[in-house]
Design a protein around this motif. Structure first.
Motif, PDB file in Angstrom:
ATOM      1  N   ARG A 169       0.894  -0.978  -0.301  1.00  0.00           N
ATOM      2  CA  ARG A 169      -0.015   0.029   0.005  1.00  0.00           C
ATOM      3  C   ARG A 169       0.469   1.058   0.029  1.00  0.00           C
ATOM      4  O   ARG A 169       0.338   1.874  -0.800  1.00  0.00           O
ATOM      5  CB  ARG A 169      -0.846  -0.111   1.309  1.00  0.00           C
ATOM      6  CG  ARG A 169      -2.297  -0.879   1.071  1.00  0.00           C
ATOM      7  CD  ARG A 169      -3.037  -0.534   1.939  1.00  0.00           C
ATOM      8  NE  ARG A 169      -2.489  -1.205   3.763  1.00  0.00           N
ATOM      9  CZ  ARG A 169      -2.680  -2.950   4.162  1.00  0.00           C
ATOM     10  NH1 ARG A 169      -3.000  -3.555   2.957  1.00  0.00           N
ATOM     11  NH2 ARG A 169      -1.855  -2.402   4.897  1.00  0.00           N
TER      12      ARG A 169
ATOM     13  N   SER B 247     -10.852   4.196   0.630  1.00  0.00           N
ATOM     14  CA  SER B 247      -9.351   3.961   0.017  1.00  0.00           C
ATOM     15  C   SER B 247     -10.526   4.488  -1.511  1.00  0.00           C
ATOM     16  O   SER B 247      -8.899   5.584  -2.180  1.00  0.00           O
ATOM     17  CB  SER B 247      -9.450   2.090  -1.056  1.00  0.00           C
ATOM     18  OG  SER B 247      -8.263   2.121  -1.527  1.00  0.00           O
TER      19      SER B 247
ATOM     20  N   TRP C  29      -4.522  -0.103  -6.047  1.00  0.00           N
ATOM     21  CA  TRP C  29      -4.895   0.408  -5.019  1.00  0.00           C
ATOM     22  C   TRP C  29      -6.562  -1.132  -5.079  1.00  0.00           C
ATOM     23  O   TRP C  29      -7.094  -0.665  -4.249  1.00  0.00           O
ATOM     24  CB  TRP C  29      -4.894   1.977  -6.316  1.00  0.00           C
ATOM     25  CG  TRP C  29      -5.666   2.532  -4.873  1.00  0.00           C
ATOM     26  CD1 TRP C  29      -6.871   2.452  -4.109  1.00  0.00           C
ATOM     27  CD2 TRP C  29      -4.861   3.874  -3.982  1.00  0.00           C
ATOM     28  NE1 TRP C  29      -6.814   3.829  -3.181  1.00  0.00           N
ATOM     29  CE2 TRP C  29      -5.185   4.410  -3.027  1.00  0.00           C
ATOM     30  CE3 TRP C  29      -3.381   3.922  -4.789  1.00  0.00           C
ATOM     31  CZ2 TRP C  29      -4.944   5.556  -2.427  1.00  0.00           C
ATOM     32  CZ3 TRP C  29      -2.911   5.095  -3.490  1.00  0.00           C
ATOM     33  CH2 TRP C  29      -3.726   5.948  -3.248  1.00  0.00           C
TER      34      TRP C  29
ATOM     35  N   ASN D 229      -5.989  -3.635  -3.029  1.00  0.00           N
ATOM     36  CA  ASN D 229      -6.201  -3.422  -1.269  1.00  0.00           C
ATOM     37  C   ASN D 229      -6.886  -3.299  -1.207  1.00  0.00           C
ATOM     38  O   ASN D 229      -7.601  -3.550   0.283  1.00  0.00           O
ATOM     39  CB  ASN D 229      -5.034  -2.059  -1.374  1.00  0.00           C
ATOM     40  CG  ASN D 229      -3.375  -2.742  -1.229  1.00  0.00           C
ATOM     41  OD1 ASN D 229      -2.579  -3.382  -0.307  1.00  0.00           O
ATOM     42  ND2 ASN D 229      -2.708  -1.680  -1.974  1.00  0.00           N
TER      43      ASN D 229
END
Length: 340
Positions: free
Chosen positions: A63, A154, A214, A217
């Motif tokens: 990350r 996120s 992204w 994650n």
């Protein structure tokens, strides 16, 4: 000699912006980890035991690398865009653009760290054992709500990152109210930076793999990843696969930017990578749904579906990688058609 030195520094401005973005993010990460893990911190021993597990620190580093890569790519793109549009002579007249970029970006990230991070922590407390939501939602519903919350967080973090880089670059590259020079924008000296074709491919590949990581994650909240997983599979999954994706994305974009764009126009590469990423996810999702329906139909007729499932998974991986190259080549060429 002084003019030549100023011109050289101006040519290196995109690289300076990128390194500053990485340095700021790295410094804040170190501070955050120090606050959590130093012996003087509350619950530091428990936190150190948690972060010592490969199932925790490997995804964490992934990350962090994603944030650094995306921030550096966007920062580089803003500076290169200014050079492409205004020319090195006008950019050289700016007062300490790299320093101004660093100050504003650091301020934006500190505000993010002090404001959004506590809010995200409070949101996570809701889902912890004994939290307020546990009294009203069952285990399955709690897991779905937590995953949805992580997905929203996120997305917000990405928006904050993009906005912070944009704000810092806008402030750093703002021109004073003086009459501009009559010099037209010129391409960068090939000896001072990567060729425009390589620059396009690097920006597109970095953007694509950043989006891939992204989303990965964010989606990991829906998967029960074990903290007892072995180190090697975790490294391959979180770093090996992204490196392969980066290499293929670079290749596809490099083919699409042939023979050589007149200008890098980096945000066209960003848009091309984002468009190719969305198209790839949609295409693979449609293929996956169709394949799973076919396997389900075969299993309902009494035939074993295990071998079909393995073959289907392997086929989907191959299709994904091939489509990645094809789509990036096609979309990049379309976005850069007027510059080739």
């Amino acid at each position: 000699m002084a003019a030549s030195s100023s011109f050289d520094r101006t040519q290196q401005l995109p690289r300076h912006f990128a390194w500053i973005a990485v340095a700021v993010a790295a410094a804040l990460f170190v501070v955050n980890m120090a606050v959590l893990l130093l012996p003087s911190s509350p619950h530091s021993e428990q936190m150190r035991s948690v972060y010592a597990q490969p199932g925790v620190w490997v995804p964490l580093l992934s990350r962090v690398a994603t944030v650094w890569l995306l921030a550096a790519t966007l920062a580089w793109s803003h500076a290169r865009k200014a050079l492409d549009e205004r020319g090195a002579a006008r950019i050289a007249q700016l007062r300490a653009p790299a320093s101004r970029f660093g100050v504003v970006y650091l301020a934006a990230m500190v505000i993010n760290f002090l404001v959004l991070t506590p809010l995200f922590y409070q949101a996570q407390v809701l889902f912890m054992p004994g939290g307020p939501l546990h009294q009203h939602v069952d285990t399955y519903g709690m897991r779905s709500l937590m995953a949805t919350s992580m997905l929203i967080q996120s997305a917000l973090q990405m928006l904050v990152l993009v906005a912070s880089v944009w704000l810092a670059a806008k402030f750093a590259l703002r021109e004073r109210s003086t009459a501009p020079t009559a010099e037209s924008p010129a391409a960068l000296d090939p000896g001072m930076d990567a060729s425009t074709r390589n620059a396009v491919a690097l920006v597109a590949a970095a953007t694509f793999v950043s989006l891939q990581l992204w989303v990965g994650n964010a989606a990991s909240g829906w998967v029960d990843t074990s903290r007892d997983s072995a180190l090697l599979p975790l490294l391959l999954g979180w770093f090996g696969v992204p490196l392969l994706v980066f290499a293929l994305a670079f290749w596809g974009s490099w083919l699409g930017a042939a023979p050589e764009p007149a200008q890098a126009r980096p945000f066209r590469a960003v848009a091309a990578a984002a468009s190719a990423f969305v198209l790839l996810q949609v295409a693979c999702a449609a293929l996956a749904i169709g394949g799973l329906l076919w396997i389900a139909g075969a299993s309902s007729s009494g035939r074993s579906s295990d071998s079909r499932l393995v073959m289907f998974a392997a086929g989907m991986v191959a299709i994904y990688l091939v489509l990645l190259v094809v789509l990036l080549r096609t979309v990049t060429r379309r976005f850069y058609r007027r510059y080739l």
